[in-house]
Design a protein around this motif. Structure first.
Motif, PDB file in Angstrom:
ATOM      1  N   PHE A 229      -9.335   1.743  20.328  1.00  0.00           N
ATOM      2  CA  PHE A 229      -8.499   0.685  19.769  1.00  0.00           C
ATOM      3  C   PHE A 229      -9.322  -0.404  19.084  1.00  0.00           C
ATOM      4  O   PHE A 229      -8.976  -0.859  17.992  1.00  0.00           O
ATOM      5  N   ASP A 230     -10.426  -0.816  19.716  1.00  0.00           N
ATOM      6  CA  ASP A 230     -11.216  -1.877  19.092  1.00  0.00           C
ATOM      7  C   ASP A 230     -11.841  -1.428  17.773  1.00  0.00           C
ATOM      8  O   ASP A 230     -12.023  -2.233  16.851  1.00  0.00           O
ATOM      9  N   THR A 231     -12.122  -0.141  17.626  1.00  0.00           N
ATOM     10  CA  THR A 231     -12.711   0.364  16.384  1.00  0.00           C
ATOM     11  C   THR A 231     -11.715   0.301  15.235  1.00  0.00           C
ATOM     12  O   THR A 231     -12.026  -0.226  14.153  1.00  0.00           O
ATOM     13  N   ILE A 232     -10.526   0.828  15.423  1.00  0.00           N
ATOM     14  CA  ILE A 232      -9.549   0.847  14.332  1.00  0.00           C
ATOM     15  C   ILE A 232      -9.056  -0.566  14.027  1.00  0.00           C
ATOM     16  O   ILE A 232      -8.796  -0.905  12.866  1.00  0.00           O
ATOM     17  N   ARG A 233      -8.964  -1.419  15.037  1.00  0.00           N
ATOM     18  CA  ARG A 233      -8.559  -2.804  14.773  1.00  0.00           C
ATOM     19  C   ARG A 233      -9.602  -3.529  13.943  1.00  0.00           C
ATOM     20  O   ARG A 233      -9.273  -4.250  12.994  1.00  0.00           O
ATOM     21  N   ARG A 234     -10.883  -3.330  14.277  1.00  0.00           N
ATOM     22  CA  ARG A 234     -11.948  -3.984  13.523  1.00  0.00           C
ATOM     23  C   ARG A 234     -11.963  -3.500  12.080  1.00  0.00           C
ATOM     24  O   ARG A 234     -12.130  -4.292  11.143  1.00  0.00           O
ATOM     25  N   ALA A 235     -11.778  -2.198  11.874  1.00  0.00           N
ATOM     26  CA  ALA A 235     -11.771  -1.648  10.517  1.00  0.00           C
ATOM     27  C   ALA A 235     -10.616  -2.233   9.709  1.00  0.00           C
ATOM     28  O   ALA A 235     -10.787  -2.603   8.536  1.00  0.00           O
ATOM     29  N   TYR A 236      -9.451  -2.333  10.315  1.00  0.00           N
ATOM     30  CA  TYR A 236      -8.305  -2.893   9.590  1.00  0.00           C
ATOM     31  C   TYR A 236      -8.473  -4.383   9.324  1.00  0.00           C
ATOM     32  O   TYR A 236      -8.045  -4.885   8.279  1.00  0.00           O
ATOM     33  N   ASP A 237      -9.094  -5.103  10.241  1.00  0.00           N
ATOM     34  CA  ASP A 237      -9.349  -6.526  10.010  1.00  0.00           C
ATOM     35  C   ASP A 237     -10.249  -6.717   8.794  1.00  0.00           C
ATOM     36  O   ASP A 237     -10.017  -7.611   7.960  1.00  0.00           O
ATOM     37  N   LEU A 238     -11.276  -5.878   8.670  1.00  0.00           N
ATOM     38  CA  LEU A 238     -12.173  -5.963   7.519  1.00  0.00           C
ATOM     39  C   LEU A 238     -11.459  -5.545   6.241  1.00  0.00           C
ATOM     40  O   LEU A 238     -11.622  -6.166   5.182  1.00  0.00           O
ATOM     41  N   ALA A 239     -10.662  -4.506   6.324  1.00  0.00           N
ATOM     42  CA  ALA A 239      -9.977  -3.990   5.137  1.00  0.00           C
ATOM     43  C   ALA A 239      -8.942  -4.969   4.606  1.00  0.00           C
ATOM     44  O   ALA A 239      -8.700  -5.041   3.392  1.00  0.00           O
ATOM     45  N   SER A 240      -8.333  -5.727   5.503  1.00  0.00           N
ATOM     46  CA  SER A 240      -7.267  -6.637   5.081  1.00  0.00           C
ATOM     47  C   SER A 240      -7.766  -7.720   4.136  1.00  0.00           C
ATOM     48  O   SER A 240      -6.982  -8.313   3.396  1.00  0.00           O
ATOM     49  N   ALA A 241      -9.063  -7.974   4.151  1.00  0.00           N
ATOM     50  CA  ALA A 241      -9.631  -8.981   3.257  1.00  0.00           C
ATOM     51  C   ALA A 241      -9.990  -8.416   1.887  1.00  0.00           C
ATOM     52  O   ALA A 241     -10.450  -9.152   1.012  1.00  0.00           O
ATOM     53  N   ASP A 242      -9.802  -7.118   1.702  1.00  0.00           N
ATOM     54  CA  ASP A 242     -10.163  -6.449   0.453  1.00  0.00           C
ATOM     55  C   ASP A 242      -8.915  -6.270  -0.409  1.00  0.00           C
ATOM     56  O   ASP A 242      -8.003  -5.518  -0.036  1.00  0.00           O
ATOM     57  N   PRO A 243      -8.845  -6.941  -1.576  1.00  0.00           N
ATOM     58  CA  PRO A 243      -7.644  -6.816  -2.419  1.00  0.00           C
ATOM     59  C   PRO A 243      -7.436  -5.407  -2.965  1.00  0.00           C
ATOM     60  O   PRO A 243      -6.334  -5.057  -3.377  1.00  0.00           O
ATOM     61  N   GLY A 244      -8.482  -4.601  -2.961  1.00  0.00           N
ATOM     62  CA  GLY A 244      -8.360  -3.241  -3.460  1.00  0.00           C
ATOM     63  C   GLY A 244      -8.108  -2.221  -2.364  1.00  0.00           C
ATOM     64  O   GLY A 244      -8.313  -1.024  -2.564  1.00  0.00           O
ATOM     65  N   PHE A 245      -7.627  -2.679  -1.225  1.00  0.00           N
ATOM     66  CA  PHE A 245      -7.440  -1.838  -0.048  1.00  0.00           C
ATOM     67  C   PHE A 245      -6.170  -0.994  -0.193  1.00  0.00           C
ATOM     68  O   PHE A 245      -5.064  -1.483  -0.040  1.00  0.00           O
ATOM     69  N   HIS A 246      -6.337   0.301  -0.523  1.00  0.00           N
ATOM     70  CA  HIS A 246      -5.181   1.198  -0.647  1.00  0.00           C
ATOM     71  C   HIS A 246      -5.526   2.596  -0.151  1.00  0.00           C
ATOM     72  O   HIS A 246      -5.307   3.578  -0.858  1.00  0.00           O
ATOM     73  N   PRO A 247      -6.050   2.755   1.056  1.00  0.00           N
ATOM     74  CA  PRO A 247      -6.378   4.099   1.547  1.00  0.00           C
ATOM     75  C   PRO A 247      -5.119   4.878   1.902  1.00  0.00           C
ATOM     76  O   PRO A 247      -4.069   4.290   2.172  1.00  0.00           O
ATOM     77  N   THR A 248      -5.221   6.183   1.879  1.00  0.00           N
ATOM     78  CA  THR A 248      -4.070   7.027   2.190  1.00  0.00           C
ATOM     79  C   THR A 248      -4.100   7.553   3.618  1.00  0.00           C
ATOM     80  O   THR A 248      -3.154   8.211   4.038  1.00  0.00           O
ATOM     81  N   ASP A 249      -5.186   7.309   4.337  1.00  0.00           N
ATOM     82  CA  ASP A 249      -5.196   7.674   5.753  1.00  0.00           C
ATOM     83  C   ASP A 249      -6.112   6.748   6.513  1.00  0.00           C
ATOM     84  O   ASP A 249      -6.867   5.961   5.935  1.00  0.00           O
ATOM     85  N   ASP A 250      -6.024   6.804   7.833  1.00  0.00           N
ATOM     86  CA  ASP A 250      -6.726   5.839   8.675  1.00  0.00           C
ATOM     87  C   ASP A 250      -8.207   6.150   8.829  1.00  0.00           C
ATOM     88  O   ASP A 250      -9.012   5.241   9.017  1.00  0.00           O
TER      89      ASP A 250
END
Length: 337
Positions: free
Chosen positions: A205-226
């Motif tokens: 859980f801490d891994t995927i949460r950390r990755a999403y926290d970092l990604a949320s700051a990226d305006p070009g964030f549009h991945p199709t899978d986790d």
């Protein structure tokens, strides 16, 4: 020879049988193992008037096949179902009818797949799920995931912080780029290193949460899978590959239904391939009650946490959070935490 004596041949046979290794028992889990079933897409490539999560394959709605895969796995402790608000009441009715005991919460998803995952992660964080909990994120429209793939993900997280089910590609894969307005081949990877990504995709859980926290700051964030979120934003995190299967197909268009019906028939032990059922109004394979429930215009405003209609909410935001806290506290207590 005495009546109860054993001949040398029989003794040899018994001895040989007695040393055959027994199937390994599943490893006990010390943290919650939470399956997140993503059923929030509209599937416009399928039929915009007929949400494919509710389409019946082998006499059972697709979303139910996916939920039941995790219900059957004894190491999965909890299930969260993420839905599109327009079909929420239909999915809730399906779950209530089936009585799935592991489904703890049904929440609303977002506009894109990553928004739905983010909503699930937020609900888990609000519920106080442990940082080292194992989270398995699965597309509801992959109804025939194998138990061996689910177990493989759970086991892989004992060694690494992320894992994905994948199926070896039998075709040569071409990586392309645009050059002077034309798409051209940039690279041809060696086939043994090419796989087709499937789900579930699993993470601490801490891994995927950390990755999403970092990604949320990226305006070009549009991945199709986790998995890509982890690969792109936590490049030092190794992602294990767990064997998938050809039957773990993603139902994307109507052309996938005959294959899905064949697989369903095999799973149910039925000879031949049953016909695709249809209902009134052209809703292919969906139960009439659930097809009738699909009315985006009638969905109305919903509570952002419980997802219930705002004027019919059976659970306040605080009640929902308290319920989830209690659920995971009990799960953690049962597992020795």
């Amino acid at each position: 020879m005495p009546e109860n004596a054993t001949s040398p041949e029989t003794a040899s046979s018994v001895s040989s049988a007695s040393v055959s290794p027994a199937p390994a028992a599943p490893k006990p889990q010390t943290v919650p193992v939470v399956a997140v079933v993503l059923a929030a897409g509209f599937g416009t490539r399928f039929d915009p008037n007929n949400p494919k999560q509710l389409v019946s394959v082998g006499g059972k709605p697709i979303v139910c096949w996916s939920i039941e895969a995790f219900e059957r796995n004894e190491r999965v402790s909890d299930i969260i179902v993420v839905v599109n608000p327009a079909v929420r009441s239909a999915v809730e009715e399906l779950i209530e009818r089936a009585g799935y005991p592991k489904v703890r919460m049904i929440i609303n998803g977002g506009r894109e797949r990553v928004d739905s995952t983010a909503a699930a992660l937020g609900a888990l964080a609000d519920a106080g799920v442990p940082a080292r909990a194992k989270i398995l994120i699965h597309d509801a429209v992959r109804p025939f995931v194998e138990q061996s793939s689910i177990d493989g993900c759970i086991d892989a997280l004992d060694e690494l912080d992320a894992a994905t089910v994948a199926y070896a590609s039998t075709d040569t894969v071409l990586l392309t780029e645009f050059r002077d307005g034309r798409k051209v081949v940039r690279q041809v990877p060696d086939r043994p290193h090419t796989f087709r990504a499937q789900t579930p995709q699993a993470f601490r859980f801490d891994t995927i949460r950390r990755a999403y926290d970092l990604a949320s700051a990226d305006p070009g964030f549009h991945p199709t899978d986790d998995t890509r979120v982890v690969v792109d934003y936590l490049p030092d995190a190794a992602v294990a590959v767990v064997d998938g299967s050809e039957s773990n197909l993603k139902i994307t268009t109507m052309a996938d239904i005959p294959t899905a019906e064949r697989i369903a028939a095999e799973r149910l032990g039925r000879p031949g391939m049953p016909p695709v059922a249809t209902t009134t109004g052209g809703a292919t394979g969906a139960d009439d009650a659930f097809a009738a429930a699909f009315d985006p215009a009638a969905a109305g405003p919903v509570d952002p946490v419980t997802g219930a209609p705002a004027n019919l909410s059976h659970m306040t935001r605080e009640e929902a959070k308290a319920r989830m806290h209690a659920i995971f506290a009990q799960a953690a207590s049962r597992m020795g935490r």
